[in-house]
Design a protein around this motif. Structure first.
Motif, PDB file in Angstrom:
ATOM      1  N   UNK A  28       0.808  -1.220   0.000  1.00 16.16           N
ATOM      2  CA  UNK A  28       0.000   0.000   0.000  1.00 16.16           C
ATOM      3  C   UNK A  28       0.839   1.267   0.000  1.00 16.16           C
ATOM      4  N   UNK A  29       2.086   1.185   0.435  1.00 16.85           N
ATOM      5  CA  UNK A  29       2.886   2.393   0.638  1.00 16.85           C
ATOM      6  C   UNK A  29       4.277   2.246   0.036  1.00 16.85           C
ATOM      7  N   UNK A  30       4.961   3.364  -0.071  1.00 11.62           N
ATOM      8  CA  UNK A  30       6.373   3.425  -0.404  1.00 11.62           C
ATOM      9  C   UNK A  30       7.061   4.330   0.614  1.00 11.62           C
ATOM     10  N   UNK A  31       8.293   4.000   0.964  1.00  9.20           N
ATOM     11  CA  UNK A  31       9.037   4.790   1.940  1.00  9.20           C
ATOM     12  C   UNK A  31       9.522   6.067   1.272  1.00  9.20           C
ATOM     13  N   UNK A  32       9.262   7.181   1.902  1.00  8.81           N
ATOM     14  CA  UNK A  32       9.677   8.459   1.344  1.00  8.81           C
ATOM     15  C   UNK A  32      11.197   8.522   1.226  1.00  8.81           C
ATOM     16  N   UNK A  33      11.676   8.955   0.071  1.00  5.78           N
ATOM     17  CA  UNK A  33      13.111   9.059  -0.171  1.00  5.78           C
ATOM     18  C   UNK A  33      13.719   7.831  -0.787  1.00  5.78           C
ATOM     19  N   UNK A  34      13.037   6.690  -0.715  1.00  7.14           N
ATOM     20  CA  UNK A  34      13.534   5.458  -1.330  1.00  7.14           C
ATOM     21  C   UNK A  34      12.910   5.379  -2.723  1.00  7.14           C
ATOM     22  N   UNK A  35      13.669   5.756  -3.727  1.00  6.23           N
ATOM     23  CA  UNK A  35      13.123   5.910  -5.074  1.00  6.23           C
ATOM     24  C   UNK A  35      14.191   5.616  -6.121  1.00  6.23           C
ATOM     25  N   UNK A  36      13.724   5.371  -7.354  1.00  7.55           N
ATOM     26  CA  UNK A  36      14.622   5.181  -8.482  1.00  7.55           C
ATOM     27  C   UNK A  36      14.982   6.534  -9.087  1.00  7.55           C
ATOM     28  N   UNK A  37      16.062   6.558  -9.846  1.00  4.82           N
ATOM     29  CA  UNK A  37      16.488   7.758 -10.558  1.00  4.82           C
ATOM     30  C   UNK A  37      16.781   7.399 -12.007  1.00  4.82           C
ATOM     31  N   UNK A  38      16.421   8.292 -12.910  1.00  8.16           N
ATOM     32  CA  UNK A  38      16.598   8.056 -14.330  1.00  8.16           C
ATOM     33  C   UNK A  38      17.951   8.581 -14.797  1.00  8.16           C
ATOM     34  N   UNK A  39      18.616   7.800 -15.644  1.00  6.74           N
ATOM     35  CA  UNK A  39      19.904   8.180 -16.213  1.00  6.74           C
ATOM     36  C   UNK A  39      19.796   8.182 -17.730  1.00  6.74           C
ATOM     37  N   UNK A  40      20.542   9.081 -18.372  1.00  3.03           N
ATOM     38  CA  UNK A  40      20.524   9.170 -19.829  1.00  3.03           C
ATOM     39  C   UNK A  40      21.902   9.576 -20.316  1.00  3.03           C
ATOM     40  N   UNK A  41      22.241   9.136 -21.522  1.00  2.00           N
ATOM     41  CA  UNK A  41      23.531   9.475 -22.104  1.00  2.00           C
ATOM     42  C   UNK A  41      23.457   9.464 -23.618  1.00  2.00           C
ATOM     43  N   UNK A  42      24.516   9.961 -24.239  1.00  2.00           N
ATOM     44  CA  UNK A  42      24.613  10.029 -25.700  1.00  2.00           C
ATOM     45  C   UNK A  42      25.913   9.354 -26.116  1.00  2.00           C
ATOM     46  N   UNK A  43      25.841   8.448 -27.098  1.00  4.67           N
ATOM     47  CA  UNK A  43      27.040   7.724 -27.491  1.00  4.67           C
ATOM     48  C   UNK A  43      26.974   7.257 -28.918  1.00  4.67           C
ATOM     49  N   UNK A  44      27.937   6.421 -29.278  1.00  9.41           N
ATOM     50  CA  UNK A  44      28.053   5.876 -30.626  1.00  9.41           C
ATOM     51  C   UNK A  44      28.016   4.359 -30.576  1.00  9.41           C
ATOM     52  N   UNK A  45      27.318   3.777 -31.548  1.00 13.57           N
ATOM     53  CA  UNK A  45      27.331   2.338 -31.771  1.00 13.57           C
ATOM     54  C   UNK A  45      28.111   2.082 -33.052  1.00 13.57           C
ATOM     55  N   UNK A  46      29.107   1.226 -32.993  1.00  9.53           N
ATOM     56  CA  UNK A  46      29.954   0.944 -34.144  1.00  9.53           C
ATOM     57  C   UNK A  46      29.845  -0.533 -34.505  1.00  9.53           C
ATOM     58  N   UNK A  47      30.423  -0.889 -35.658  1.00 12.32           N
ATOM     59  CA  UNK A  47      30.424  -2.281 -36.085  1.00 12.32           C
ATOM     60  C   UNK A  47      29.177  -2.713 -36.806  1.00 12.32           C
ATOM     61  N   UNK A  48      28.374  -1.767 -37.287  1.00 11.52           N
ATOM     62  CA  UNK A  48      27.154  -2.130 -38.002  1.00 11.52           C
ATOM     63  C   UNK A  48      27.479  -2.553 -39.432  1.00 11.52           C
ATOM     64  N   UNK A  49      26.622  -3.390 -39.975  1.00 11.18           N
ATOM     65  CA  UNK A  49      26.836  -3.907 -41.321  1.00 11.18           C
ATOM     66  C   UNK A  49      26.149  -3.018 -42.351  1.00 11.18           C
ATOM     67  N   UNK A  50      26.630  -1.770 -42.443  1.00 13.01           N
ATOM     68  CA  UNK A  50      26.070  -0.841 -43.414  1.00 13.01           C
ATOM     69  C   UNK A  50      24.700  -0.320 -43.077  1.00 13.01           C
ATOM     70  N   UNK A  51      24.256  -0.489 -41.838  1.00 16.84           N
ATOM     71  CA  UNK A  51      22.911  -0.051 -41.442  1.00 16.84           C
ATOM     72  C   UNK A  51      22.953   1.174 -40.537  1.00 16.84           C
ATOM     73  N   UNK A  52      24.093   1.880 -40.518  1.00 12.14           N
ATOM     74  CA  UNK A  52      24.212   3.078 -39.696  1.00 12.14           C
ATOM     75  C   UNK A  52      23.447   4.243 -40.277  1.00 12.14           C
ATOM     76  N   UNK A  53      23.631   5.423 -39.677  1.00 11.10           N
ATOM     77  CA  UNK A  53      22.886   6.600 -40.126  1.00 11.10           C
ATOM     78  C   UNK A  53      23.832   7.600 -40.802  1.00 11.10           C
ATOM     79  N   UNK A  54      23.208   8.558 -41.459  1.00 11.80           N
ATOM     80  CA  UNK A  54      23.948   9.605 -42.170  1.00 11.80           C
ATOM     81  C   UNK A  54      23.653  10.980 -41.604  1.00 11.80           C
ATOM     82  N   UNK A  55      23.262  11.054 -40.347  1.00  7.76           N
ATOM     83  CA  UNK A  55      22.933  12.342 -39.732  1.00  7.76           C
ATOM     84  C   UNK A  55      24.198  13.171 -39.540  1.00  7.76           C
TER      85      UNK A  55
END
Length: 365
Positions: A28-55
């Motif tokens: 029924x309840x959650x303890x105040x202050x005990x919570x998840x946090x969202x993380x985000x980042x920007x990176x590169x994926x390499x090794x694709x078989x010609x299916x990369x992007x041209x942006x």
């Protein structure tokens, strides 16, 4: 009451108490202050078989990465990035996560990459809302979707190949400070705000620990006095969250999903005395083309004459009556006897609400 006596009382209660038909406090309840946090980042994926992007930002990111490794790409030379894709990386940092533990991450294409299958994410910092780095991500992607394309332009795609996951792909580098051990109290927040449930939680805790140990701030938050020692506080909360509380019944609601035709009627919905009739008017238009040909050697022309037939059919409207204080079961039986379609039931419920006969909140989603 000292912390030791509180724990001793808890242990005795845990041994002698039996199961009851109620919800646990942890459900029924959650303890105040005990919570998840969202993380985000920007990176590169390499090794694709010609299916990369041209942006453009993919080429810029690739150029910046090469410069960091001491490799300078001449100006005016655009590197071929068919095997590279710019991606966003996101993860959820759970409460009490420690340095060195790992997280599952999701990688999504930002450009026009056709697929991330077979790619490898290069080291990517993951930041929180405070712009601080909390984890580092890297690894080989697992992509559930795939696509194929023929030379004639035909293509087929199964699931979403531009999104992948890396199990245990991020390592935690920074811990989030938790207020769990701070102060003399623990605050429990109800998942659904309700004054009656909050009162029952307070009564249950006080009935077990003693008067004044718990008090409600509002319809959501209940504070409980707790020991300061972290180890004792963990034991305190582990038994506290298993106390059984009988939650209050929900308010009377009728929820209508206009897109799917789903109708959910709550338990406490009642209908005042009302008579309802609902009929269907069907208009059928049939267009027939009649061809008139002249007699042989008459010198006339063939003429096409439209023949339109319009029929109006009205189905017999069956009237049914709701008695006073009709229950959910009686409402369902009446609707089933009429044989109304979901769209007709929606119209009837809305009309009952407008007439003031439906004693419930009508929610259309």
């Amino acid at each position: 009451m000292s912390a030791v006596r509180i724990l001793a009382t808890f242990l005795m209660f845990a041994l002698v108490s039996g199961p009851v038909l109620a919800d646990r406090l942890k459900d029924l309840t959650r303890v105040k202050g005990v919570r998840d946090n969202q993380l985000v980042g920007y990176g590169l994926v390499v090794g694709l078989d010609g299916t990369g992007d041209s942006a453009p930002f993919t080429s810029q990111t690739f150029r910046n990465m090469m410069n960091r490794f001491g490799i300078t790409i001449p100006e005016g030379v655009n590197p071929d990035t068919d095997n590279v894709a710019a991606v966003s990386v996101h993860a959820t940092l759970p409460a009490f996560a420690k340095n060195g533990q790992t997280l599952d991450i999701t990688v999504s294409s930002l450009g026009n990459a056709d697929s991330l299958r077979g790619g490898t994410l290069l080291m990517t910092p993951l930041k929180g809302a405070d712009d601080q780095v909390y984890a580092m991500a890297q690894g080989s992607l697992v992509v559930g979707g795939f696509g194929a394309q023929g030379q004639d332009g035909s293509r087929i795609t199964v699931n979403v190949p531009s999104v992948g996951r890396i199990p245990n792909g991020a390592t935690i580098e920074r811990e989030v400070t938790s207020p769990f051990t701070e102060g003399d109290t623990i605050t429990l927040n109800l998942l659904r705000a309700d004054f009656t449930t909050a009162r029952r939680v307070v009564e249950t805790i006080n009935g077990f620990l003693g008067e004044g140990m718990a008090y409600a701030h509002d319809a959501t938050s209940i504070s409980v006095k707790a020991p300061r020692d972290p180890s004792q506080r963990v034991s305190f909360l582990s038994i506290l969250e298993n106390l059984d509380v009988d939650p209050a019944q929900e308010a009377a609601k009728v929820v209508i999903n206009s897109r799917t035709g789903t109708i959910v009627v709550g338990q406490n919905v009642e209908v005042s005395p009302a008579a309802v009739t609902h009929g269907n008017l069907t208009v059928t238009i049939q267009e027939n083309l009649q061809v008139d040909q002249p007699n042989p050697f008459a010198g006339g022309e063939t003429v096409v004459t439209p023949n339109t037939q319009i029929a109006v059919t009205e189905d017999p409207a069956r009237m049914f009556q709701f008695g006073p204080a009709t229950t959910l079961n009686e409402i369902v039986q009446a609707v089933n006897q009429v044989g109304a379609a979901p769209g007709d039931v929606m119209a009837v419920l809305e009309a009952l609400k407008q007439a003031g006969a439906l004693r419930a909140e009508l929610i259309v989603i």
